[in-house]
Scaffold this motif. Structure first.
Motif, PDB file in Angstrom:
ATOM      1  N   LEU A  35       1.103  -0.878  -0.286  1.00  0.00           N
ATOM      2  CA  LEU A  35      -0.095   0.030   0.219  1.00  0.00           C
ATOM      3  C   LEU A  35       1.136   1.408   0.417  1.00  0.00           C
ATOM      4  O   LEU A  35       1.539   1.350   0.836  1.00  0.00           O
ATOM      5  CB  LEU A  35      -1.360  -0.190   1.430  1.00  0.00           C
ATOM      6  CG  LEU A  35      -1.617   1.380   1.815  1.00  0.00           C
ATOM      7  CD1 LEU A  35      -2.782   1.525  -0.090  1.00  0.00           C
ATOM      8  CD2 LEU A  35      -2.650   1.142   2.721  1.00  0.00           C
ATOM      9  N   LEU A  37       1.015   5.143   0.617  1.00  0.00           N
ATOM     10  CA  LEU A  37      -0.208   6.135   0.926  1.00  0.00           C
ATOM     11  C   LEU A  37       0.847   7.592   0.835  1.00  0.00           C
ATOM     12  O   LEU A  37       1.957   7.533   0.500  1.00  0.00           O
ATOM     13  CB  LEU A  37       0.439   5.894   2.622  1.00  0.00           C
ATOM     14  CG  LEU A  37      -0.440   5.005   3.280  1.00  0.00           C
ATOM     15  CD1 LEU A  37       0.080   5.106   5.044  1.00  0.00           C
ATOM     16  CD2 LEU A  37      -1.366   4.740   3.049  1.00  0.00           C
ATOM     17  N   PRO A  43      -4.391   6.288   1.248  1.00  0.00           N
ATOM     18  CA  PRO A  43      -4.284   5.684   0.113  1.00  0.00           C
ATOM     19  C   PRO A  43      -3.939   6.286  -1.594  1.00  0.00           C
ATOM     20  O   PRO A  43      -5.129   6.775  -1.155  1.00  0.00           O
ATOM     21  CB  PRO A  43      -4.824   4.336   0.649  1.00  0.00           C
ATOM     22  CG  PRO A  43      -6.237   5.269   1.236  1.00  0.00           C
ATOM     23  CD  PRO A  43      -5.625   6.595   1.923  1.00  0.00           C
ATOM     24  N   VAL A  85       3.476  -1.286   3.465  1.00  0.00           N
ATOM     25  CA  VAL A  85       2.740  -0.037   3.671  1.00  0.00           C
ATOM     26  C   VAL A  85       3.785   1.446   3.930  1.00  0.00           C
ATOM     27  O   VAL A  85       4.618   0.697   4.416  1.00  0.00           O
ATOM     28  CB  VAL A  85       1.844   0.047   4.706  1.00  0.00           C
ATOM     29  CG1 VAL A  85       1.424   1.138   5.255  1.00  0.00           C
ATOM     30  CG2 VAL A  85       0.169  -0.466   5.091  1.00  0.00           C
ATOM     31  N   HIS A 176     -11.042   6.467  -2.379  1.00  0.00           N
ATOM     32  CA  HIS A 176     -10.087   4.776  -1.853  1.00  0.00           C
ATOM     33  C   HIS A 176     -10.708   3.620  -2.244  1.00  0.00           C
ATOM     34  O   HIS A 176     -10.004   2.576  -2.158  1.00  0.00           O
ATOM     35  CB  HIS A 176     -10.599   4.915  -0.218  1.00  0.00           C
ATOM     36  CG  HIS A 176     -12.256   4.556   0.839  1.00  0.00           C
ATOM     37  ND1 HIS A 176     -12.389   5.397   0.621  1.00  0.00           N
ATOM     38  CD2 HIS A 176     -12.437   3.976   0.652  1.00  0.00           C
ATOM     39  CE1 HIS A 176     -13.711   4.903   1.156  1.00  0.00           C
ATOM     40  NE2 HIS A 176     -13.524   3.890   0.882  1.00  0.00           N
ATOM     41  N   TRP A 190      -3.622  -3.174   5.816  1.00  0.00           N
ATOM     42  CA  TRP A 190      -4.289  -1.729   4.943  1.00  0.00           C
ATOM     43  C   TRP A 190      -5.113  -0.801   5.601  1.00  0.00           C
ATOM     44  O   TRP A 190      -5.689   0.420   5.171  1.00  0.00           O
ATOM     45  CB  TRP A 190      -4.454  -1.889   3.451  1.00  0.00           C
ATOM     46  CG  TRP A 190      -2.821  -2.150   2.802  1.00  0.00           C
ATOM     47  CD1 TRP A 190      -2.044  -3.100   3.541  1.00  0.00           C
ATOM     48  CD2 TRP A 190      -3.303  -2.972   1.296  1.00  0.00           C
ATOM     49  NE1 TRP A 190      -1.155  -3.088   2.375  1.00  0.00           N
ATOM     50  CE2 TRP A 190      -1.518  -3.032   1.358  1.00  0.00           C
ATOM     51  CE3 TRP A 190      -3.669  -2.934   0.414  1.00  0.00           C
ATOM     52  CZ2 TRP A 190      -1.451  -3.620  -0.313  1.00  0.00           C
ATOM     53  CZ3 TRP A 190      -3.872  -3.394  -1.095  1.00  0.00           C
ATOM     54  CH2 TRP A 190      -2.215  -3.479  -1.511  1.00  0.00           C
ATOM     55  N   TYR A 193      -6.044   2.802   7.336  1.00  0.00           N
ATOM     56  CA  TYR A 193      -5.502   3.565   6.933  1.00  0.00           C
ATOM     57  C   TYR A 193      -6.607   3.810   5.206  1.00  0.00           C
ATOM     58  O   TYR A 193      -7.522   5.135   4.988  1.00  0.00           O
ATOM     59  CB  TYR A 193      -4.823   3.540   5.897  1.00  0.00           C
ATOM     60  CG  TYR A 193      -3.313   3.668   6.711  1.00  0.00           C
ATOM     61  CD1 TYR A 193      -2.436   4.419   6.930  1.00  0.00           C
ATOM     62  CD2 TYR A 193      -2.701   2.391   6.690  1.00  0.00           C
ATOM     63  CE1 TYR A 193      -1.987   4.387   8.059  1.00  0.00           C
ATOM     64  CE2 TYR A 193      -1.638   2.530   7.682  1.00  0.00           C
ATOM     65  CZ  TYR A 193      -0.903   3.403   8.558  1.00  0.00           C
ATOM     66  OH  TYR A 193      -0.095   3.383   9.409  1.00  0.00           O
TER      67      TYR A 193
END
Length: 199
Positions: A35, A37, A43, A85, A176, A190, A193
């Motif tokens: 993931l 960010l 995200p 992440v 998202h 994940w 987030y």
């Protein structure tokens, strides 16, 4: 291939070791996703492990969560834990995509993996108005469904069965959801987030 891109590729493919050593050079190296960010923890997308490690090594992103297995990629100069992440150090603007593509993953998440008819754990997707009866393959006509309800309903209408939906199916909204629709298997790390993006 430029000198820079060649160096970047060599830098990553030389990483090895630990629990991550079986990942390098295998198909899972390109299948598994991390993931990504934004600097604001919003995200953005899911990138390959290769891309995530490159961003970390180049100082463009920081590790937020590492794989719980404790594995790491080693080079002569450094060791990078297997990322799950990462966060960009600089904020980037992205264009908002209003229409969310309907995928199995996204629909299951919308319905929280519960059957739209009985509320039990869902394993499949059902068309409320069957396609054989003119029903469309859309957010508004599809729900998560358990195997039992799917078998009992078959190609009949809810009015013919005396059934009703637990909630009215609608298309989800929010930046998202594009990420959820694009990724088949979402890492549990994940979700904090993604849920924050839904707020």
């Amino acid at each position: 291939m430029t000198h820079r891109s060649h160096h970047q590729k060599t830098e990553v493919t030389r990483l090895h070791g630990g629990a991550a050593s079986q990942t390098v050079g295998s198909r899972s190296w390109t299948r598994r996703r991390v993931l990504l960010l934004n600097a604001t923890y919003e995200p953005l997308s899911a990138v390959t492990i290769r891309r995530a490690v490159v961003l970390i090594l180049r100082g463009r992103a920081d590790m937020v969560h590492a794989d719980e297995s404790g594995g790491a990629f080693h080079s002569a100069a450094t060791a990078v834990p297997v990322p799950t992440v990462i966060r960009l150090r600089s904020y980037v603007r992205v264009r908002y995509r209003a229409v969310v593509p309907m995928t199995r993953s996204a629909l299951m998440h919308r319905d929280r993996f519960r059957c739209g008819y009985c509320g039990e754990a869902a394993t499949t997707i059902d068309h409320v108005v069957p396609r054989s009866r003119g029903g469309a393959h859309t957010w508004e006509n599809c729900v998560a469904c358990c195997a039992s309800c799917n078998h009992r309903k078959a190609d009949r209408l809810l009015s013919e069965l005396g059934w009703s939906l637990r909630t009215r199916p609608i298309a989800p909204t929010g930046r998202h959801w594009g990420l959820i629709a694009a990724v088949k298997d979402i890492d549990p790390a994940w979700m904090q987030y993604i849920d924050a993006g839904a707020a």
